[in-house]
Design a protein around this motif. Structure first.
Motif, PDB file in Angstrom:
ATOM      1  N   TRP A   1       7.680   2.123  14.566  1.00 43.13           N
ATOM      2  CA  TRP A   1       6.916   2.819  13.766  1.00 43.13           C
ATOM      3  C   TRP A   1       7.838   3.763  12.827  1.00 43.13           C
ATOM      4  N   LEU A   2       7.171   4.510  12.156  1.00 45.32           N
ATOM      5  CA  LEU A   2       7.891   5.289  11.042  1.00 45.32           C
ATOM      6  C   LEU A   2       7.253   6.501  10.956  1.00 45.32           C
ATOM      7  N   PHE A   3       7.886   7.652  10.596  1.00 42.73           N
ATOM      8  CA  PHE A   3       7.324   9.003  10.651  1.00 42.73           C
ATOM      9  C   PHE A   3       8.010   9.460   9.207  1.00 42.73           C
ATOM     10  N   GLN A   4       6.938  10.230   8.493  1.00 39.82           N
ATOM     11  CA  GLN A   4       7.255  11.019   7.258  1.00 39.82           C
ATOM     12  C   GLN A   4       6.304  12.070   7.207  1.00 39.82           C
ATOM     13  N   TYR A   5       6.528  12.977   6.183  1.00 41.67           N
ATOM     14  CA  TYR A   5       5.450  14.012   5.846  1.00 41.67           C
ATOM     15  C   TYR A   5       4.664  13.688   4.676  1.00 41.67           C
ATOM     16  N   SER A   6       3.446  13.881   4.678  1.00 48.61           N
ATOM     17  CA  SER A   6       2.451  13.819   3.643  1.00 48.61           C
ATOM     18  C   SER A   6       2.996  14.729   2.565  1.00 48.61           C
ATOM     19  N   PRO A   7       3.011  14.246   1.091  1.00 46.31           N
ATOM     20  CA  PRO A   7       3.339  14.771  -0.141  1.00 46.31           C
ATOM     21  C   PRO A   7       2.463  15.841  -0.288  1.00 46.31           C
ATOM     22  N   TYR A   8       1.172  15.933   0.353  1.00 50.26           N
ATOM     23  CA  TYR A   8      -0.038  16.863   0.005  1.00 50.26           C
ATOM     24  C   TYR A   8      -0.162  17.863   1.274  1.00 50.26           C
ATOM     25  N   VAL A   9       0.462  17.706   2.107  1.00 49.56           N
ATOM     26  CA  VAL A   9       0.315  18.711   3.444  1.00 49.56           C
ATOM     27  C   VAL A   9      -0.761  19.642   3.282  1.00 49.56           C
ATOM     28  N   TYR A  10      -1.859  19.170   3.758  1.00 53.90           N
ATOM     29  CA  TYR A  10      -3.339  19.660   3.862  1.00 53.90           C
ATOM     30  C   TYR A  10      -3.216  20.903   5.078  1.00 53.90           C
ATOM     31  N   TYR A  11      -2.014  20.766   6.007  1.00 53.00           N
ATOM     32  CA  TYR A  11      -1.904  21.952   6.766  1.00 53.00           C
ATOM     33  C   TYR A  11      -0.214  21.628   7.143  1.00 53.00           C
ATOM     34  N   ASN A  12      -0.003  22.630   7.952  1.00 49.84           N
ATOM     35  CA  ASN A  12       1.268  22.757   8.314  1.00 49.84           C
ATOM     36  C   ASN A  12       2.023  21.652   8.835  1.00 49.84           C
ATOM     37  N   GLU A  13       3.221  21.024   8.299  1.00 51.25           N
ATOM     38  CA  GLU A  13       3.939  20.199   8.701  1.00 51.25           C
ATOM     39  C   GLU A  13       3.005  18.819   8.943  1.00 51.25           C
TER      40      GLU A  13
ATOM     41  N   CYS B   1       2.097  15.602   8.976  1.00 51.74           N
ATOM     42  CA  CYS B   1       2.943  14.232   9.226  1.00 51.74           C
ATOM     43  C   CYS B   1       2.179  12.941   9.343  1.00 51.74           C
ATOM     44  N   ILE B   2       2.724  11.916   8.673  1.00 55.38           N
ATOM     45  CA  ILE B   2       2.181  10.530   8.923  1.00 55.38           C
ATOM     46  C   ILE B   2       2.856   9.615   9.807  1.00 55.38           C
ATOM     47  N   VAL B   3       2.399   8.905  10.869  1.00 54.19           N
ATOM     48  CA  VAL B   3       3.217   8.105  11.551  1.00 54.19           C
ATOM     49  C   VAL B   3       2.518   6.781  11.390  1.00 54.19           C
ATOM     50  N   PHE B   4       3.389   5.784  10.847  1.00 55.37           N
ATOM     51  CA  PHE B   4       2.845   4.494  10.354  1.00 55.37           C
ATOM     52  C   PHE B   4       3.444   3.463  10.799  1.00 55.37           C
ATOM     53  N   HIS B   5       2.675   2.187  11.035  1.00 56.50           N
ATOM     54  CA  HIS B   5       3.487   1.034  11.735  1.00 56.50           C
ATOM     55  C   HIS B   5       4.478   0.499  10.675  1.00 56.50           C
ATOM     56  N   HIS B   6       5.558  -0.076  11.285  1.00 57.17           N
ATOM     57  CA  HIS B   6       6.449  -0.503  10.560  1.00 57.17           C
ATOM     58  C   HIS B   6       6.195  -1.769   9.471  1.00 57.17           C
ATOM     59  N   ASP B   7       5.191  -2.467   9.783  1.00 58.48           N
ATOM     60  CA  ASP B   7       4.372  -3.682   9.274  1.00 58.48           C
ATOM     61  C   ASP B   7       3.192  -3.309   8.554  1.00 58.48           C
ATOM     62  N   HIS B   8       2.777  -4.193   7.522  1.00 55.92           N
ATOM     63  CA  HIS B   8       1.556  -3.788   6.976  1.00 55.92           C
ATOM     64  C   HIS B   8       0.488  -4.523   7.779  1.00 55.92           C
ATOM     65  N   VAL B   9       0.084  -4.095   8.998  1.00 54.81           N
ATOM     66  CA  VAL B   9      -1.105  -4.551   9.510  1.00 54.81           C
ATOM     67  C   VAL B   9      -2.271  -3.558   9.688  1.00 54.81           C
TER      68      VAL B   9
ATOM     69  N   VAL C   1      12.101   8.761   5.698  1.00 57.36           N
ATOM     70  CA  VAL C   1      11.154   8.260   6.771  1.00 57.36           C
ATOM     71  C   VAL C   1      12.167   8.109   7.799  1.00 57.36           C
ATOM     72  N   ILE C   2      11.829   8.480   9.055  1.00 54.14           N
ATOM     73  CA  ILE C   2      12.564   8.245  10.340  1.00 54.14           C
ATOM     74  C   ILE C   2      12.039   7.088  11.258  1.00 54.14           C
TER      75      ILE C   2
ATOM     76  N   CYS D   1       0.974  -1.275   0.022  1.00 54.37           N
ATOM     77  CA  CYS D   1      -0.067  -0.021   0.055  1.00 54.37           C
ATOM     78  C   CYS D   1       0.919   1.248   0.082  1.00 54.37           C
ATOM     79  N   LEU D   2       0.206   2.355  -0.020  1.00 55.43           N
ATOM     80  CA  LEU D   2       0.985   3.636  -0.134  1.00 55.43           C
ATOM     81  C   LEU D   2       1.690   4.123   1.241  1.00 55.43           C
ATOM     82  N   LEU D   3       1.543   3.409   1.883  1.00 56.28           N
ATOM     83  CA  LEU D   3       1.997   3.640   3.616  1.00 56.28           C
ATOM     84  C   LEU D   3       3.333   2.740   3.949  1.00 56.28           C
ATOM     85  N   CYS D   4       3.081   1.605   3.173  1.00 57.40           N
ATOM     86  CA  CYS D   4       4.324   0.621   3.620  1.00 57.40           C
ATOM     87  C   CYS D   4       5.901   1.255   3.453  1.00 57.40           C
ATOM     88  N   ARG D   5       6.659   0.820   4.378  1.00 60.75           N
ATOM     89  CA  ARG D   5       7.966   1.097   4.468  1.00 60.75           C
ATOM     90  C   ARG D   5       8.782   1.029   3.171  1.00 60.75           C
TER      91      ARG D   5
END
Length: 526
Positions: A221-233, A235-243, A211-212, A188-192
């Motif tokens: 978990w992992l941390f990144q910014y959304s490519p579409y930034v609907y508001y300031n900074e 970010c998306i925080v997502f699980h390391h695994d596809h769960v 990603v951080i 999916c679009l969120l997978c590492r």
């Protein structure tokens, strides 16, 4: 011969663009001085050149990479690097170019951790956000085209946006994507595994994504910014695994843990059930960022306490949706209180208020109640948690969802009301930009378009036909253009506020609010 001359001239422009991009990357600290020759050579090879630009390079400081990038991508199309000059194919090459002009993921991680240790987490996120913009992962050139206005409402100002940052696919690309097999990598679009992925017609490129790694609740978990930034900074925080997404006490604990580590950010989760949930329920994730949403400014209407959770205030918030706000200096006690409310809501029914926690489907109990949780820090260092009550039941009258935008609103928005909109930031579809402009034109005197719309199911405004007639009756068709635009925007804002009211389980009526207080009493709050 003419074509050869054109290609030769274009080639010189492309070579110059490579030099400009390498210089931009150096100035923005995407690469180090030792990387200059290496980065240049990667791009020379990618475009079939054997020697660099020999002339004088324009030293002007660029605000962003898009100018020389577009020149280079134009040249790529000219020499056959991609088959169609569309946004989708241009983006595939764009990300590939910028991915060669930035640090490897491990180097980005090292810099983030060093800055966090030496200067604090705010400095680390500032740098990482800037990197995401400078590398063109966040397309500020597109985001700047979004339409934005503030809408007055009984609940305070609501933020309205028409989002134009997601590139639209051509009919040919859509047809091609349908012929491709279902994606198996990345899942999916969120997978590492998206980091560095080249992309394809039905999956965006991610060579310039970084990603951080984070630890939440002793999990990866992992941390990144959304490519579409609907508001300031954003970010998306997502699980390391596809769960899959699943709201539990651990979810609330992760959210509280995140704001302990990132006190300058809020974080929240979409609900975990269809209709009231987010667009991606297959991969557990949160959204956060540095932005004060309208919901945060909304006043408290009633405040309660609970004997089992000393120091925790529980409030009903004046908001179109049903919000309970908890505040405490102790995150551990707040977690227990929040989980008690969540567990109580999952099992709560009130037939008088048409709230039902379960319904029987094929002999099994199907759950309907869940929450949209949001966590932030207060100025005094306290922890604040909003639990927005959600229910995903459908009915014969409301087959898309009882607590969902009703059909009379679908010409404006019919998608799920997710976390960001729950908080008072409307994300309206890009199609509305031209449609609302045309409707404003009718109110400003374009009678020909109004007549052409009547009874014409193929008209571009057919979806809005009844609404256009209603607006024309109420406001006439001789408004000044600017007044017409503001009138249409205001009417859309009113509709969006009503959409949020549709999504509210307890309505803003005396009966609805009395039922809300019955629920608060049911879990022991006083």
């Amino acid at each position: 011969m003419d074509n050869e001359k054109i290609t030769a001239a274009s080639g010189q422009e492309a070579l110059h663009a490579i030099e400009q991009l390498v210089l931009f990357a150096l100035r923005q600290d995407l690469i180090k001085p030792a990387d200059i020759d290496y980065s240049r050579n990667l791009l020379l090879d990618q475009f079939g050149f054997t020697e660099p630009f020999a002339g004088e390079v324009d030293q002007a400081v660029l605000e962003g990479p898009q100018g020389p990038l577009d020149q280079l991508i134009d040249y790529g199309f000219e020499i056959g690097l991609f088959p169609e000059n569309s946004d989708t194919y241009r983006d595939l090459l764009d990300a590939k170019i910028m991915g060669q002009l930035m640090a490897r993921p491990s180097e980005v991680n090292e810099e983030f951790n060093r800055l966090r240790q030496e200067q604090g987490v705010e400095a680390a996120t500032d740098r990482f956000y800037k990197l995401s913009i400078d590398s063109n992962y966040i397309r500020m050139d597109r985001i700047s085209k979004n339409v934005y206005w503030l809408q007055e409402s009984p609940y305070g100002d609501i933020e309205m946006t028409i989002n134009l940052s997601k590139p639209e696919k051509s009919p040919k690309e859509i047809a091609m994507a349908r012929l491709l097999p279902p994606p198996v990598y990345p899942k999916c679009l969120l997978c590492r595994e998206n980091v560095g992925y080249a992309g394809r017609v039905n999956h965006p490129p991610r060579q310039n994504l970084r990603v951080i790694p984070l630890e939440l609740n002793k999990e990866k978990w992992l941390f990144q910014y959304s490519p579409y930034v609907y508001y300031n900074e954003h970010c998306i925080v997502f699980h390391h695994d596809h769960v899959p997404m699943k709201l539990t006490k651990d979810t609330l604990k992760r959210l509280l843990g995140f704001v302990e580590s990132f006190p300058h950010y809020f974080i929240g989760s979409n609900a975990d059930l269809p209709i009231v949930g987010g667009s991606i329920l297959t991969h557990d994730h949160f959204q956060g960022g540095r932005h004060t949403f309208p919901i945060q400014k909304a006043p408290k209407e009633d405040t309660f306490s609970h004997p089992d959770y000393p120091g925790v205030s529980i409030s009903i918030v004046k908001w179109p949706m049903s919000v309970l706000r908890m505040n405490s200096l102790d995150p551990a006690v707040l977690l227990e209180c929040g989980n008690t409310i969540y567990e109580a809501w999952k099992a709560y029914s009130d037939p008088e208020a048409e709230v039902f926690a379960f319904s029987e489907v094929d002999g099994e109990q199907q759950p309907h109640n869940t929450v949209t949780p949001i966590v932030r820090r207060g100025e005094d260092g306290s922890f604040e948690m909003d639990l927005v009550l959600r229910n995903n039941r459908t009915s014969e009258q409301y087959p898309e969802g009882i607590f969902h935008p009703h059909r009379e609103m679908h010409h404006i928005k019919k998608e799920n009301i997710g976390l960001i909109e729950v908080m008072g930031l409307a994300i309206l579809p890009g199609r509305l930009k031209e449609e609302l402009d045309a409707i404003a034109g009718i109110l400003a005197g374009d009678t020909a378009s109004r007549e052409a719309l009547k009874g014409n199911a193929d008209h571009p405004l057919a979806l809005h036909a009844a609404w256009v007639e209603e607006l024309a009756e109420r406001f006439g068709t001789s408004l000044e253009r600017e007044a017409a635009v503001k009138t249409v925007q205001n009417e859309v804002g009113i509709k969006f506020t009503q959409i949020l009211e549709h999504a509210g389980v307890y309505k803003r009526t005396p009966e609805g609010q009395a039922a809300f207080r019955r629920f608060v009493g049911s879990f022991g709050a006083q």
